[in-house]
Design an enzyme around this catalytic site. Structure first.
Site, mmCIF file in Angstrom:
data_model
loop_
_atom_site.group_PDB
_atom_site.id
_atom_site.type_symbol
_atom_site.label_atom_id
_atom_site.label_comp_id
_atom_site.label_asym_id
_atom_site.label_seq_id
_atom_site.Cartn_x
_atom_site.Cartn_y
_atom_site.Cartn_z
ATOM 1 C CD GLU A 66 99.497 46.938 78.182
ATOM 2 O OE1 GLU A 66 100.486 46.370 77.783
ATOM 3 O OE2 GLU A 66 98.752 46.737 79.471
ATOM 4 C CE LYS A 119 97.040 45.069 76.661
ATOM 5 N NZ LYS A 119 97.641 43.462 76.657
HETATM 6 P P1 13P Z 1 94.588 42.500 81.372
HETATM 7 O O1 13P Z 1 94.017 42.243 80.164
HETATM 8 O O2 13P Z 1 94.884 41.631 82.319
HETATM 9 O O3 13P Z 1 95.553 43.164 81.632
HETATM 10 O O4 13P Z 1 96.211 42.257 80.094
HETATM 11 C C1 13P Z 1 96.056 42.437 79.313
HETATM 12 C C2 13P Z 1 97.840 42.459 79.585
HETATM 13 O O5 13P Z 1 98.623 42.165 78.732
HETATM 14 C C3 13P Z 1 98.430 44.060 80.483
HETATM 15 O O6 13P Z 1 99.459 43.691 80.159
#
Ligand code: 13P
Length: 340
Positions: free
Chosen positions: A177, A219
């Site tokens: 991510e 992600k």
């Molecule tokens: P949000 O969808 O609130 O951005 O959170 C996703 C997430 O896991 C952030 O690390």
């Protein structure tokens, strides 16, 4: 476990019609969410809240995996059942956030690097034994005047790849991510440009560190204007530019892409995902891994009261169902309003 086993888990995480519930708020972040609904952030309240979500059977039909925080993965429900078992019983895959947050990056004012690599191999082993089959690590890139620097992009991409390689060695699928924040006043094209640099660097590092792309999930943020930008892009523009960006940067070997919501409203996050899936002809599955966009509504409906659990579960079910439809390109505004 070999590659095909990692690939099987990764593929299941992006099952069409389903997506991931990011319920991995750190103790500090969940306190902020609870403050907003005037609920005290005690261990018991955090447990009760997450138990409410995991016992929402109709919602969980649309949830392929749940990302937990360290506290939650060791917690039991009120009746003594481990919370992780509730996820498995719902036919969903348990996952765990393993990064330990961000720290200031020396010589790069205003920028951070995500930490948590020390002893990660040992921690992953314990999480696997507990039942986690995937993990998450979030790198944060901010857009502002003269940032991000190439230094911040590089060190964060390097750490993401180190984490991903350690996960795969521990038979755990890494969610990679790299989040480019939508906090500023930058426009969608600046977001596109920065995200493109970041994704290119991340995949360069993943390859350099021999991460199997078939056994991971990406992600990312969408290509979207900053919240303070005067020109907000339309749903169609966000969808078109995000797909163009991902096609240019993400190898087809990656089984799936599960977006973060990043501060978008609930409906925006759903509409954007739906519009992208309507474009179609994509080499990877596209779904959600939302935190706020799945949980804001149930948090508000629950408000910390036991008698509100059914209302909280209904609100969660609605969002999970709408996003499940968006993962198929079958969401409509009519369905959104009808069941709300
Ligand atoms: P949000 O969808 O609130 O951005 O959170 C996703 C997430 O896991 C952030 O690390």
């Amino acid at each position: 476990m070999n590659l095909s086993d990692l690939n099987k888990v990764a593929t299941a995480m992006v099952t069409p019609g389903k997506g991931i519930l990011a319920a991995d708020e750190s103790t500090g972040t969940i306190k902020k969410r609870f403050d907003a609904i005037k609920v005290e952030s005690t261990e018991e309240n955090r447990r009760d809240y997450r138990e409410m979500l995991l016992r929402a059977k109709d919602a969980m039909q649309h949830i392929s995996g749940v990302i937990l925080y360290d506290e939650t993965i060791w917690q039991n429900a009120k009746d003594g059942t481990p919370l992780i078992k509730l996820i498995e019983q719902a036919g969903s895959i348990p996952g765990i956030k393993v990064d330990e947050g961000t720290q200031a990056l020396p010589a790069c004012p205003g920028e951070t690097v995500t930490v948590g690599l020390d002893k990660l191999a040992e921690r992953l082993k314990k999480y696997y034994e507990r039942g986690a089959r995937f993990a998450k690590w979030r790198a944060v890139i901010d857009i502002g005047q003269r940032i991000p620097t190439t230094t911040a992009i590089h060190v964060n991409a390097h750490a993401l790849a180190r984490y991903a390689a350690l996960c795969q060695a521990a038979q755990i699928v890494p969610i990679v991510e790299p989040e480019v924040l939508m906090d500023g006043d930058h426009d969608i094209d600046r977001c596109y440009e920065v995200t493109s640099h970041v994704l290119n660097k991340v995949f360069q590092e993943l390859r350099a560190q021999r991460v199997e792309l078939e056994g991971m999930i990406l992600k990312p943020n969408m290509a979207i204007a900053g919240m303070k930008c005067v020109r907000q892009a339309s749903v169609a523009e966000v969808a078109e530019k995000t797909i163009r960006l991902l096609k240019a940067c993400v190898p087809a070997a990656v089984p799936g892409i599960a977006f973060l919501s990043g501060g978008q409203s609930d409906e925006q996050a759903t509409a954007h995902l739906d519009a992208m899936n309507r474009i179609g002809h994509l080499p990877w599955k596209l779904t959600f891994s939302y935190g706020r966009a799945l949980q804001a509504a149930p948090q508000k409906a629950w408000a910390g009261k036991a008698e509100n659990v059914p209302a909280g579960q209904r609100a969660f079910t609605h969002r999970a169902r709408m996003n499940g439809l968006a993962s198929l390109g079958q969401w409509t505004d009519e369905l959104e309003k009808k069941a709300a």
